[in-house]
Write a protein that holds these residues in place. Structure first.
Motif, PDB file in Angstrom:
ATOM      1  N   VAL A 774      23.957 -82.893  19.139  1.00 11.90           N
ATOM      2  CA  VAL A 774      23.765 -83.964  19.087  1.00 11.90           C
ATOM      3  C   VAL A 774      24.007 -84.778  18.125  1.00 11.90           C
ATOM      4  O   VAL A 774      24.351 -86.463  18.578  1.00 11.90           O
ATOM      5  N   GLY A 775      24.344 -84.713  16.696  1.00 12.31           N
ATOM      6  CA  GLY A 775      24.643 -85.752  15.606  1.00 12.31           C
ATOM      7  C   GLY A 775      26.337 -86.168  15.433  1.00 12.31           C
ATOM      8  O   GLY A 775      26.097 -87.464  16.240  1.00 12.31           O
ATOM      9  N   GLN A 776      27.452 -85.599  17.182  1.00  7.06           N
ATOM     10  CA  GLN A 776      28.564 -85.496  17.114  1.00  7.06           C
ATOM     11  C   GLN A 776      28.311 -86.562  18.135  1.00  7.06           C
ATOM     12  O   GLN A 776      28.662 -87.730  19.000  1.00  7.06           O
ATOM     13  N   PHE A 777      27.509 -86.400  18.794  1.00  6.37           N
ATOM     14  CA  PHE A 777      27.497 -87.468  20.468  1.00  6.37           C
ATOM     15  C   PHE A 777      26.646 -88.710  19.534  1.00  6.37           C
ATOM     16  O   PHE A 777      27.193 -89.795  20.346  1.00  6.37           O
ATOM     17  N   ARG A 778      25.832 -89.107  19.039  1.00  6.08           N
ATOM     18  CA  ARG A 778      25.468 -90.100  18.368  1.00  6.08           C
ATOM     19  C   ARG A 778      26.440 -90.641  17.789  1.00  6.08           C
ATOM     20  O   ARG A 778      27.201 -91.883  17.957  1.00  6.08           O
ATOM     21  N   LEU A 779      27.960 -89.878  17.544  1.00  8.59           N
ATOM     22  CA  LEU A 779      29.003 -90.347  16.489  1.00  8.59           C
ATOM     23  C   LEU A 779      29.888 -91.275  17.763  1.00  8.59           C
ATOM     24  O   LEU A 779      30.363 -92.196  17.820  1.00  8.59           O
ATOM     25  N   LEU A 780      30.128 -90.025  18.672  1.00  8.69           N
ATOM     26  CA  LEU A 780      30.718 -90.794  20.057  1.00  8.69           C
ATOM     27  C   LEU A 780      29.706 -92.018  20.820  1.00  8.69           C
ATOM     28  O   LEU A 780      30.430 -93.518  20.703  1.00  8.69           O
ATOM     29  N   GLN A 781      28.507 -92.544  20.835  1.00  9.40           N
ATOM     30  CA  GLN A 781      27.810 -93.244  20.873  1.00  9.40           C
ATOM     31  C   GLN A 781      28.120 -95.048  20.229  1.00  9.40           C
ATOM     32  O   GLN A 781      28.763 -95.591  20.934  1.00  9.40           O
ATOM     33  N   ARG A 782      28.214 -95.019  18.975  1.00  9.26           N
ATOM     34  CA  ARG A 782      28.675 -96.039  18.451  1.00  9.26           C
ATOM     35  C   ARG A 782      29.487 -95.568  17.799  1.00  9.26           C
ATOM     36  O   ARG A 782      30.305 -97.276  18.155  1.00  9.26           O
ATOM     37  N   LEU A 783      30.851 -95.047  18.290  1.00 12.95           N
ATOM     38  CA  LEU A 783      32.639 -96.271  18.531  1.00 12.95           C
ATOM     39  C   LEU A 783      32.375 -96.168  19.469  1.00 12.95           C
ATOM     40  O   LEU A 783      32.808 -97.116  19.586  1.00 12.95           O
ATOM     41  N   TRP A 784      31.815 -96.121  20.949  1.00 10.50           N
ATOM     42  CA  TRP A 784      31.710 -96.681  22.052  1.00 10.50           C
ATOM     43  C   TRP A 784      30.913 -98.085  21.957  1.00 10.50           C
ATOM     44  O   TRP A 784      31.678 -99.237  22.049  1.00 10.50           O
ATOM     45  N   ARG A 785      30.454 -98.159  21.560  1.00  9.56           N
ATOM     46  CA  ARG A 785      29.234 -99.327  21.120  1.00  9.56           C
ATOM     47  C   ARG A 785      30.068-100.126  20.285  1.00  9.56           C
ATOM     48  O   ARG A 785      30.133-101.420  20.156  1.00  9.56           O
ATOM     49  N   ASN A 786      31.367 -99.627  19.190  1.00 12.57           N
ATOM     50  CA  ASN A 786      32.257-101.197  18.435  1.00 12.57           C
ATOM     51  C   ASN A 786      33.167-101.290  19.560  1.00 12.57           C
ATOM     52  O   ASN A 786      34.237-101.902  18.821  1.00 12.57           O
ATOM     53  N   VAL A 787      33.195-100.450  20.215  1.00 15.34           N
ATOM     54  CA  VAL A 787      34.692-101.558  21.363  1.00 15.34           C
ATOM     55  C   VAL A 787      33.910-102.086  22.635  1.00 15.34           C
ATOM     56  O   VAL A 787      34.802-103.239  22.774  1.00 15.34           O
ATOM     57  N   VAL A 788      33.161-101.446  23.088  1.00 18.27           N
ATOM     58  CA  VAL A 788      32.089-101.802  24.670  1.00 18.27           C
ATOM     59  C   VAL A 788      31.531-102.621  24.357  1.00 18.27           C
ATOM     60  O   VAL A 788      29.902-102.046  22.926  1.00 18.27           O
ATOM     61  N   ASP A 789      31.148-103.498  24.984  1.00 20.02           N
ATOM     62  CA  ASP A 789      29.155-104.293  25.098  1.00 20.02           C
ATOM     63  C   ASP A 789      28.538-103.319  26.087  1.00 20.02           C
ATOM     64  O   ASP A 789      28.624-102.905  27.297  1.00 20.02           O
ATOM     65  N   GLU A 790      27.300-102.195  25.464  1.00 20.79           N
ATOM     66  CA  GLU A 790      26.707-101.769  26.334  1.00 20.79           C
ATOM     67  C   GLU A 790      25.836-101.950  27.734  1.00 20.79           C
ATOM     68  O   GLU A 790      25.478-101.384  28.700  1.00 20.79           O
ATOM     69  N   ALA A 791      26.103-103.663  27.484  1.00 23.24           N
ATOM     70  CA  ALA A 791      25.125-104.165  28.188  1.00 23.24           C
ATOM     71  C   ALA A 791      26.103-104.531  29.931  1.00 23.24           C
ATOM     72  O   ALA A 791      25.636-103.919  30.626  1.00 23.24           O
ATOM     73  N   THR A 792      27.071-104.972  29.616  1.00 24.13           N
ATOM     74  CA  THR A 792      28.207-106.010  30.175  1.00 24.13           C
ATOM     75  C   THR A 792      29.008-104.869  30.599  1.00 24.13           C
ATOM     76  O   THR A 792      29.960-105.120  32.082  1.00 24.13           O
ATOM     77  N   GLY A 793      29.521-103.914  30.017  1.00 27.75           N
ATOM     78  CA  GLY A 793      30.625-103.261  30.060  1.00 27.75           C
ATOM     79  C   GLY A 793      32.091-103.926  29.552  1.00 27.75           C
ATOM     80  O   GLY A 793      32.747-103.236  29.688  1.00 27.75           O
ATOM     81  N   VAL A 795      34.573-105.189  26.619  1.00 26.65           N
ATOM     82  CA  VAL A 795      35.499-105.326  25.815  1.00 26.65           C
ATOM     83  C   VAL A 795      35.052-105.923  24.835  1.00 26.65           C
ATOM     84  O   VAL A 795      34.929-107.067  24.746  1.00 26.65           O
ATOM     85  N   THR A 796      34.464-106.158  24.010  1.00 30.42           N
ATOM     86  CA  THR A 796      34.016-106.754  22.356  1.00 30.42           C
ATOM     87  C   THR A 796      35.249-107.479  21.203  1.00 30.42           C
ATOM     88  O   THR A 796      34.543-107.809  20.351  1.00 30.42           O
ATOM     89  N   VAL A 797      36.147-106.431  20.934  1.00 31.46           N
ATOM     90  CA  VAL A 797      37.132-106.673  19.943  1.00 31.46           C
ATOM     91  C   VAL A 797      37.719-108.056  20.174  1.00 31.46           C
ATOM     92  O   VAL A 797      37.265-108.520  21.211  1.00 31.46           O
ATOM     93  N   VAL A 798      38.111-108.580  18.836  1.00 32.87           N
ATOM     94  CA  VAL A 798      38.260-110.154  18.707  1.00 32.87           C
ATOM     95  C   VAL A 798      40.152-109.214  18.299  1.00 32.87           C
ATOM     96  O   VAL A 798      40.042-108.502  17.234  1.00 32.87           O
ATOM     97  N   ASP A 799      40.517-110.421  18.370  1.00 34.98           N
ATOM     98  CA  ASP A 799      42.574-110.832  18.023  1.00 34.98           C
ATOM     99  C   ASP A 799      42.150-111.191  16.202  1.00 34.98           C
ATOM    100  O   ASP A 799      40.547-112.200  15.811  1.00 34.98           O
ATOM    101  N   GLY A 800      43.223-111.061  15.317  1.00 34.54           N
ATOM    102  CA  GLY A 800      42.557-111.530  14.144  1.00 34.54           C
ATOM    103  C   GLY A 800      42.786-110.782  13.129  1.00 34.54           C
ATOM    104  O   GLY A 800      42.944-109.258  13.233  1.00 34.54           O
ATOM    105  N   GLU A 801      42.432-111.253  11.554  1.00 30.63           N
ATOM    106  CA  GLU A 801      42.917-110.005  10.886  1.00 30.63           C
ATOM    107  C   GLU A 801      41.917-109.413  10.582  1.00 30.63           C
ATOM    108  O   GLU A 801      41.179-110.210   9.954  1.00 30.63           O
TER     109      GLU A 801
END
Ligand code: ANZ
Length: 958
Positions: A774-793, A795-801
């Protein structure tokens, strides 16, 4: 388990969270995509797989696993460890500019598949094919990037056609000792015919009958039939190669007794290649331990052959200690030695010692009785050091060629027929086994190597032989040669030269390696492309008759016998189909149609794996084994790999001598005959560790199902009863197997892949722990959350430095992951990805697009499905598989530094900028080397240095 599993779907989960259900959906979708788009197809330079010149222009990487047996049990999570590792590596290589060949076939002939078929009553082909299908489904689910157009099974007639073809090349070759290579046998026949080379036996080639010629050629062919004693295993109903017999003389498979029996069998003259198999190891990038095992198996010994005259003939011995020749006080022949009868007189010589006769009335009786006794023992039993030495006197004496002394000739089972010349000179003072024998038979013991311990030079007072290479020779002066005072090495050289000058001996190299016994009394193997004519001469089938397909037989199981009954003989299943066996054929050799009998043995299961790497290169070529251009491209010699070969070969260490030695041998024959440019099959070899599992046993010692064991206060219970827990193998029989399918269903294959790679260094064995997945599963969940909004689906990334700290974290990760993937250190690569991902999570707020994209690319080799999905979500339309792997900007990789203060006598004399992770030793060295510190010390010695890395060094001068 599902209560504690956050991957399990539940109504409170946000709709776009990465769950097991989502992972399974994503994974299936991308697996279909890859298949439909032939994403992993590796183009060839020529032929039907040549489609992409741009890719072929890139440097290549050929990355291979040891291919599996399609076992009926399917895969457990231990099996794919190596497959996942090579897949991660292959994906990384694809992303760093390589044309990557990575595929997987099946090693589908052989005992395990056949025994399973025998148990279940189905035809081996049917059960094998069903098993392969099942395993293919399991493998596909892991997301392995295989070029499936290149996959095959060794049982495919299109494949074993070429296995048979190679057999014919080997059959039709001999080893030219002068050129040190294999050549076509026709060239040898030419030499015999023209008289350029003498025919063994002294007659001219033209005088010989067809049978005689065939016999002569048999002595040269690299594949030949012979009547030598072989390992007969009645319990398995087949003969076995030396490599398949354990150290205590039993079959590796099934653990049945193995006996020596004289049976006509096919052999491969691998011994011709002993030197090259040894020498070429040097250039291979293999684990030292495996090289050492091969070296020991080949067993090179430098020594001499020495003739001991006897009744106008000679007994030739092989010795590695010719320097001790003056100490040879008796001789021993192996009981099976062909000269034994000749030197067994009618009666015991006058005054023969009682113990020498074994209580028998005549030498013949004694010899016969002893031979029968020796035949029932294995080589290993015969050679055991601790055993009381047994033997009998033959009734004859030979002459020690240096001392002129008459020495009695014995037979004893501690001398083996299969090694050296099957005869030894015994030097009891300096060989442990000879010492024990001499004591038992009251034979003289003469000290010829001066002991350098305190035992003295009178052997009658010794408890054991004095064995040393580092001592002086004594008592060794004859009429015209003396070794006295010389060291062992000089004495060996001098006596060898003396023997050679007189023509009674010569320096020689002996190998432990034996020829490879190549026939099995089995159904489920490749038929030999050989037929016998009415005179019993073996003829190769012409290439046009290949493949010679396995016939149907009524009963394909081997005939097995009482495992302890040595007096049995194998019956080959193919001989049960007489319509197939007896044929009329025109072999195209000008003799017209004739009656023949087919060979009814089959090849050993090692045959198919001896050359499969070559067929991956050109799997559909119907004209050739492999197109030379394709072979050169994928496997030809390169800088740093002078013999060519596969770039990376991953598999278990248990194949150290069997498969790996046989495959090297076939490669060399094919190389000599000009069919390939690589003289070695596998340039780099890597042995993965094993995935172990806990085995739980009840009070009777019987394994109980691991999944149903409960833990309470550090103790383990099964159905209320206490059980013990030990780490062991994973498998059905130990009731602790976990399948990749279960784990994939529960978390997804990406999590399984990450978990297996994160468990530890790849070459170390590790215990499986489902709860830790499960530890590795959680890593992938956090990875997913760093890119995708879990509520709306969205993509949350922004342009810029990104900020400076994030850039540092990113580029350090890129740099580290690159090095780790290149070095097969997948566990530390995952740690670095995790660190970067955690940094982003902790920083909070949306992640910069450039950082998110790099992170996805870093993850792609390890967890390819989620990477594809996120890559797509980030707006890309092409697959992540062929993207460029991120490159670190060195400016962000250098460590931030800290200032270290260096004091001399308590006063600050210098400041150093050092890495925060510098070690005490490194820091001390840097401080003492600093110019200002050197000046402050002004040549004074140092009494003490106190180091507190990374901030302080305090030097106290003397
Ligand atoms: C005389 C002698 C004197 C030996 C001495 C050893 C020590 P390796 O190193 O394994 O090659 N030997 C030769 N042929 C044999 C056979 N067919 N069966 C059993 N033993 C055999 O061992 C070579 C040594 O093993 C040879 O050197 C021979 O014994 C023995 F102080 O010869 B020696």
């Amino acid at each position: 388990m599902s209560e504690t599993n956050p991957a399990a779907a539940s109504e409170v989960v946000a709709p776009h969270r990465y769950t097991a259900a989502m992972a399974n959906e994503i994974e299936a979708r991308w697996q279909d995509f890859w298949e439909a788009n032939a994403t992993y197809a590796a183009p060839n330079p020529t032929g039907d797989l040549a489609a992409d010149p741009a890719r072929v222009a890139k440097p290549k990487k050929f990355i291979m696993d040891m291919f599996p047996y399609p076992s009926g049990a399917g895969l457990h999570v231990g099996h794919p460890l190596g497959y996942i590792a090579t897949d991660v590596y292959a994906r990384y290589q694809r992303m760093t500019g390589h044309n990557v060949l990575h595929t997987l076939g099946f090693d589908a002939f052989g005992l395990p598949a056949e025994q399973y078929a025998v148990q279940t009553g189905t035809h081996p082909r049917a059960s094998t094919e069903a098993n392969m299908k099942n395993m293919q489904v399991q493998l596909r689910r892991l997301g392995l990037g295989h070029d499936n157009r290149r996959s095959f099974a060794t049982i495919d007639p299109d494949y074993y056609k070429w296995t048979q073809w190679i057999f014919l090349q080997i059959f039709n070759s001999w080893y030219d000792d002068e050129a040190k290579k294999a050549r076509p046998i026709a060239e040898l026949v030419d030499r015999f015919e023209s008289g350029e080379r003498a025919v063994p036996g002294g007659r001219s080639w033209n005088e010989l009958t067809a049978t005689e010629r065939a016999d002569v050629l048999s002595g040269f062919r690299l594949a030949y039939a012979s009547d030598a004693p072989v390992n007969w295993c009645p319990g398995l109903g087949t003969v076995l190669a030396n490599e398949e017999v354990t150290a205590d003389g039993r079959s590796e498979r099934g653990n049945f007794p193995v006996f020596k029996a004289k049976l006509r069998q096919w052999n491969m003259r691998i011994t011709a290649y002993a030197d090259r198999l040894l020498d070429d190891l040097e250039e291979l990038d293999w684990p030292e331990a495996i090289k050492l095992q091969q070296r020991n198996w080949i067993g090179r010994s430098e020594g001499a052959r020495v003739d001991f005259p006897i009744d106008g003939e000679n007994i030739t011995v092989f010795t590695t200690r010719q320097d001790t020749l003056f100490g040879a006080t008796y001789m021993v022949l192996a009981p099976e030695h062909p000269l034994v009868e000749k030197f067994t007189p009618q009666e015991w010589p006058e005054g023969t010692h009682e113990v020498w006769t074994g209580g028998h009335a005549t030498p013949a009786e004694a010899v016969a009785a002893y031979r029968a006794q020796a035949a029932s023992k294995s080589d290993v039993e015969r050679q055991a050091e601790a055993k009381d030495k047994t033997g009998v006197f033959t009734g004859s004496y030979a002459t020690n060629p240096v001392s002129g002394e008459q020495v009695p000739v014995f037979i004893a089972d501690y001398v083996l027929m299969g090694y050296g010349t099957g005869a030894i000179m015994a030097v009891p003072a300096h060989d442990t086994r000879d010492f024990a024998f001499a004591r038992a038979f009251e034979l003289p013991i003469r000290c010829v190597v001066e002991p350098n311990d305190d035992r003295g030079t009178d052997p009658s007072t010794w408890d054991d032989a004095f064995v040393s290479y580092d001592a002086k020779i004594v008592n060794s002066s004859g009429e015209d040669v003396s070794l006295d005072g010389l060291g062992v090495v000089e004495a060996k050289a001098r006596i060898t030269e003396w023997l050679e000058r007189r023509g009674i001996g010569e320096g020689t190299v002996n190998f432990r390696l034996r020829d490879w016994l190549f026939s099995r009394q089995r159904y489920w193997g490749e038929p030999f492309p050989i037929v016998y004519d009415e005179e019993g001469i073996a003829h190769p089938l012409p290439e046009s008759m290949l493949p010679l397909e396995l016939p149907e037989v009524e009963d394909y199981s081997p005939r097995t016998f009482d495992p302890d009954d040595a007096n049995t003989e194998p019956e080959t299943p193919l001989s049960r189909n007489q319509d197939w066996v007896n044929v009329t054929l025109d072999l195209g050799d000008g003799r017209g149609p004739r009656k023949y009998r087919r060979e009814t043995n089959t090849m050993p299961n090692w045959a198919g794996s001896c050359w499969y790497e070559l067929r991956y290169l050109d799997p559909h070529n119907s004209e050739k084994l492999v197109d030379p251009e394709n072979e050169r491209y994928w496997m030809g010699p390169r800088d740093g790999m002078p013999h060519g070969g596969v770039d990376l070969y991953v598999g278990g260490a248990e194949h150290a001598v069997l498969h790996l030695l046989y495959a090297r041998f076939w490669s060399k024959v094919l190389y000599d005959l000009g069919h390939v440019s690589s003289a070695e099959p596998f340039h780099k070899l890597y042995n993965q560790g094993m995935i172990q599992a806990f085995v739980y046993r009840d009070s009777r010692g019987i394994a109980v199902p691991a999944a149903d064991v409960e833990e309470r206060d550090g103790a383990y219970y099964y159905e209320g009863e206490k059980v013990t827990r030990l780490l062991g193998k994973m498998g059905k029989s130990l009731k602790n197997a976990v399948t990749p399918d279960e784990i994939s269903a529960e978390y997804g294959a990406d999590t399984l892949r990450l978990y297996e790679m994160a468990m530890g260094p790849l070459d170390v064995s590790r215990p499986w722990d489902t709860r830790a997945v499960v530890g590795q599963f959680r890593l992938l969940q956090r990875l997913w959350r760093n890119v995708v909004d879990e509520a709306t689906g969205a993509v949350t990334v922004v342009d810029g430095e990104p900020d400076e700290a994030t850039l540092r974290a990113l580029h350090k990760a890129i740099d580290g992951v690159r090095q780790d993937l290149e070095g097969l250190r997948f566990n530390t690569a995952i740690a670095k990805v995790t660190e970067l991902n955690n940094h982003l999570t902790k920083t909070g707020g949306p992640v910069a697009r450039t950082v998110a994209e790099s992170l996805v690319l870093l993850v792609a080799p390890l967890a390819p499905h989620i990477a594809e999905e996120l890559w797509r979500k980030l707006g890309h339309t092409d697959s992540v598989v062929h993207q460029d792997f991120p490159v670190a900007d060195p400016a962000y990789v250098v460590d931030e530094t800290v200032t270290c203060v260096v004091q001399v006598k308590g006063k600050v004399k210098a400041r150093l900028e050092v890495s925060p992770s510098i070690s005490d030793e490194e820091l001390e060295k840097a401080a003492l080397g600093d110019d200002k510190v050197v000046a402050a010390l002004d040549g004074a010695g140092i009494r003490k240095v106190i180091v507190r890395a990374p901030k302080l060094v305090n030097i106290v001068p003397a």
